[in-house]
Design an enzyme around this catalytic site. Structure first.
Site, PDB file in Angstrom:
ATOM      1  N   TYR A 136       0.789  -1.220   0.000  1.00 53.85           N
ATOM      2  CA  TYR A 136       0.000   0.000   0.000  1.00 53.85           C
ATOM      3  C   TYR A 136       0.826   1.277   0.000  1.00 53.85           C
ATOM      4  O   TYR A 136       0.288   2.361  -0.250  1.00 53.85           O
ATOM      5  CB  TYR A 136      -0.992  -0.039   1.164  1.00 53.85           C
ATOM      6  CG  TYR A 136      -2.067  -1.067   0.909  1.00 53.85           C
ATOM      7  CD1 TYR A 136      -3.151  -0.769   0.107  1.00 53.85           C
ATOM      8  CD2 TYR A 136      -1.950  -2.360   1.412  1.00 53.85           C
ATOM      9  CE1 TYR A 136      -4.116  -1.712  -0.179  1.00 53.85           C
ATOM     10  CE2 TYR A 136      -2.911  -3.326   1.136  1.00 53.85           C
ATOM     11  CZ  TYR A 136      -3.998  -2.990   0.340  1.00 53.85           C
ATOM     12  OH  TYR A 136      -4.939  -3.946   0.054  1.00 53.85           O
ATOM     13  N   PHE A 422     -11.357  -3.229  10.809  1.00 51.48           N
ATOM     14  CA  PHE A 422     -12.513  -3.049   9.917  1.00 51.48           C
ATOM     15  C   PHE A 422     -12.212  -3.641   8.563  1.00 51.48           C
ATOM     16  O   PHE A 422     -11.101  -3.951   8.244  1.00 51.48           O
ATOM     17  CB  PHE A 422     -12.885  -1.567   9.801  1.00 51.48           C
ATOM     18  CG  PHE A 422     -11.765  -0.667   9.366  1.00 51.48           C
ATOM     19  CD1 PHE A 422     -11.496  -0.468   8.015  1.00 51.48           C
ATOM     20  CD2 PHE A 422     -10.963  -0.036  10.308  1.00 51.48           C
ATOM     21  CE1 PHE A 422     -10.457   0.364   7.609  1.00 51.48           C
ATOM     22  CE2 PHE A 422      -9.937   0.805   9.913  1.00 51.48           C
ATOM     23  CZ  PHE A 422      -9.671   1.001   8.562  1.00 51.48           C
TER      24      PHE A 422
END
Length: 422
Positions: A136, A422
């Protein structure tokens, strides 16, 4: 659900481009995600909650004919930043690429579409947790928070507690029965620490789900609630993994989460966990790196603390993001920002701010510091020092003294922390 770091290179996508998910496609889409993470089925009650929580209008799928080969979602969150403001942030999640379609640009196409969407939604930040962190960084995400794990030898380590701890009552409760009271405590804590995310409706259910096949040999979920003067001031949720050996009991308390509104409440909860009968260890995961218990134990070596990266932050709108937080010391600095993936951020930005507020706008003035958007993301919540990034060669100082000034201003007295995944 985290994010799958499928290794992906710039190459033509042989499947169709990313498109918004339809609700009736969720089972197929989520099945692709589970397979990318190893293919282990999730309990039906967990699937049902994630099905309800998924915001399909903010979720993307890549399809090759009738086959779903790529997934990505983005929850609409509000995250606390230094100064206490709750700033809109896209919680990037459920990212996966089918092994049959890796290295074809599927991941890149989803990240491209997603960041364009986040910008159009007016959300200045995107955040994620990464199963493979190296992936990322090239999309502009920097590691901004860390978490503390520990294995505490409670039969060998003593805990000293502050005054007032004995005034706190700790009592068992059924986890689901006290969920609302626990959520009220959590909500009061969110504005106090950067990186904490306001709980969206329905998310609290994940904390009390207790599928039997997820306990890994431990007890069903247990809960204690702390009260002072009749008010609920904290809670702890945990499991106990019993074990017996030749010398007797050798059990482990496995902490799921703990929250307290004041130091005495926190200490009372930790003292309870240290003293659970028939146990010798306390297993702790994903706690704040500055949590007080580390300075209350008699022997920190027997706690075996370990750091791990947690939340990755990406500035989608540099000006809006830097203006949304405050700065603990006055700053007046011009950044030369590099951002090849989101070129609207590139160029010079003048940040002026202090503990009361900030402004950030484009400028033609000479740059004081040069850095990538990834480094800005890492430093944004105050847990990673711009000075340390400069020493690592990740930030270039163009005006003497500018790095020290900015590093002091960006810092946070309270370590940023992501309380749940999450």
């Amino acid at each position: 659900m985290g994010n799958d770091g499928i290794r992906d290179i710039e190459a033509p996508v042989t499947a169709g481009g990313p498109r918004v998910l339809r609700r009736d496609e969720w089972d197929t889409w989520y099945g692709t995600l589970l397979r990318a993470f190893g293919g282990i089925p999730e309990p039906a009650e967990v699937l049902e909650v994630y099905r309800e929580l998924t915001q399909t209008d903010r979720s993307l799928g890549v399809w090759d004919g009738d086959e779903c080969v790529g997934t990505a979602g983005a929850f609409a969150f509000r995250m606390t930043v230094p100064g206490g403001a709750a700033v809109p942030a896209a919680g990037v999640t459920m990212v996966g690429v089918a092994a049959t379609h890796r290295r074809r640009g599927v991941l890149t196409s989803m990240m491209r579409r997603q960041l364009d969407d986040v910008r159009s939604w007016g959300e200045p930040l995107a955040v994620l947790t990464a199963s493979e962190p190296e992936i990322y960084g090239r999309f502009g995400y920097g590691a901004a928070t860390f978490q503390l794990n520990a294995e505490i030898e409670t039969d060998r380590v003593r805990l000293s507690v502050p005054d007032g701890t004995d005034d706190v009552r700790v009592r068992y409760a059924v986890p689901a029965d006290v969920l609302d009271a626990c959520e009220a405590v959590f909500a009061r804590l969110v504005p106090a620490r950067p990186g904490m995310i306001e709980r969206r409706p329905g998310w609290a259910r994940l904390d009390v789900l207790d599928p039997a096949d997820g306990r890994e040999g431990a007890s069903p979920l247990q809960c204690v609630v702390a009260r002072r003067d009749g008010e609920v001031t904290g809670y702890a949720r945990f499991r106990v993994r019993p074990e017996w050996g030749p010398s007797g009991h050798n059990g482990t308390v496995v902490l799921q989460d703990l929250a307290g509104l004041d130091p005495a409440t926190e200490a009372a909860l930790w003292r309870f966990l240290f003293d659970v009968d028939l146990t010798r260890r306390l297993s702790v995961r994903a706690r704040p790196v500055d949590e007080a218990w580390q300075y209350q134990v008699s022997d920190v070596r027997r706690c075996r603390p370990q750091l791990r990266d947690a939340l990755y932050v990406r500035l989608v709108d540099v000006g809006a993001a830097l203006q949304a937080r405050t700065y603990q010391a006055p700053v007046d600095v011009v950044f030369e920002v590099e951002d090849a993936f989101c070129p609207w951020n590139e160029g010079r930005w003048r940040l002026t701010g202090d503990a009361k507020g900030a402004s950030c706008a484009r400028t033609s003035d000479a740059a004081d510091l040069a850095l990538g958007v990834r480094e800005l993301g890492a430093a944004y919540l105050g847990g990673v020092s711009l000075g340390a990034l400069g020493a690592a060669g990740r930030v270039r100082e163009l005006r003497p003294g500018a790095l020290a000034e900015a590093s002091l201003g960006f810092a946070s007295d309270v370590a940023p922390w992501l309380p749940y995944g999450f």
